[in-house]
Design a protein around this motif. Sequence first.
Motif: not given
Length: 198
Positions: A14, A64-65, A68, A71-72, A130, A134
């Motif tokens: 990360e 991808e980060h 995420k 989505r969070d 993606k 989402a």
Amino acid sequence: MPKVTGQYKSDLREKIIQAAIESFAQTGFDKTKMEDIAKRLGLSKGTIYLYFNSKEDLFLAICEHYVKVMRDQQHSAIFSKKEDLVLDSEHFYENFRRLEQGKDRVMLEMVVESSRNSRLKKGMYEHRLKVYDAVVEHLNRQIEKGFIKKGIDVNGLASAFVALYDGLTVSKMLGISEASNKKAWAAMVRAVMEGIGG
């Protein structure tokens, strides 16, 4: 020598992603070298290559980060009435812009870079799918709650929201104020919700 745990590896991965975002935003994808990212973290270039085989792999991890983070943000939205959905979309915009601060330049640069790099183009295309998925998932949850009418073209609506967000990001980079962009976002969401609200 201390044992390297899975958590340590995850945390370091990360940190590498965050350092890459900063480096790409500062000097651009093309001019950034893996050594620059390693230097930023006080690591060897070899350590970076243990986690990512190339700059392209690192960029795909950044994609991808972003998914995420988005989505969070969507999953943190809890509301009980349609009016809250409009207000929450404004908070989503503010929070996502804050989290994305400086990173938006990286994404826009990568769109340009992908026109010259087929691997990045494929990665950007997959990233975009993606993002759409989402947003579609989020909109379908609102349909289930009765906040959006059934029978709405959710895929088209998701594409429109993503295009609006991308357009506002470009506008910001061209000098349009964040306040004006937020106002445009809120006005569009409000107008859409009035038309499709359940």
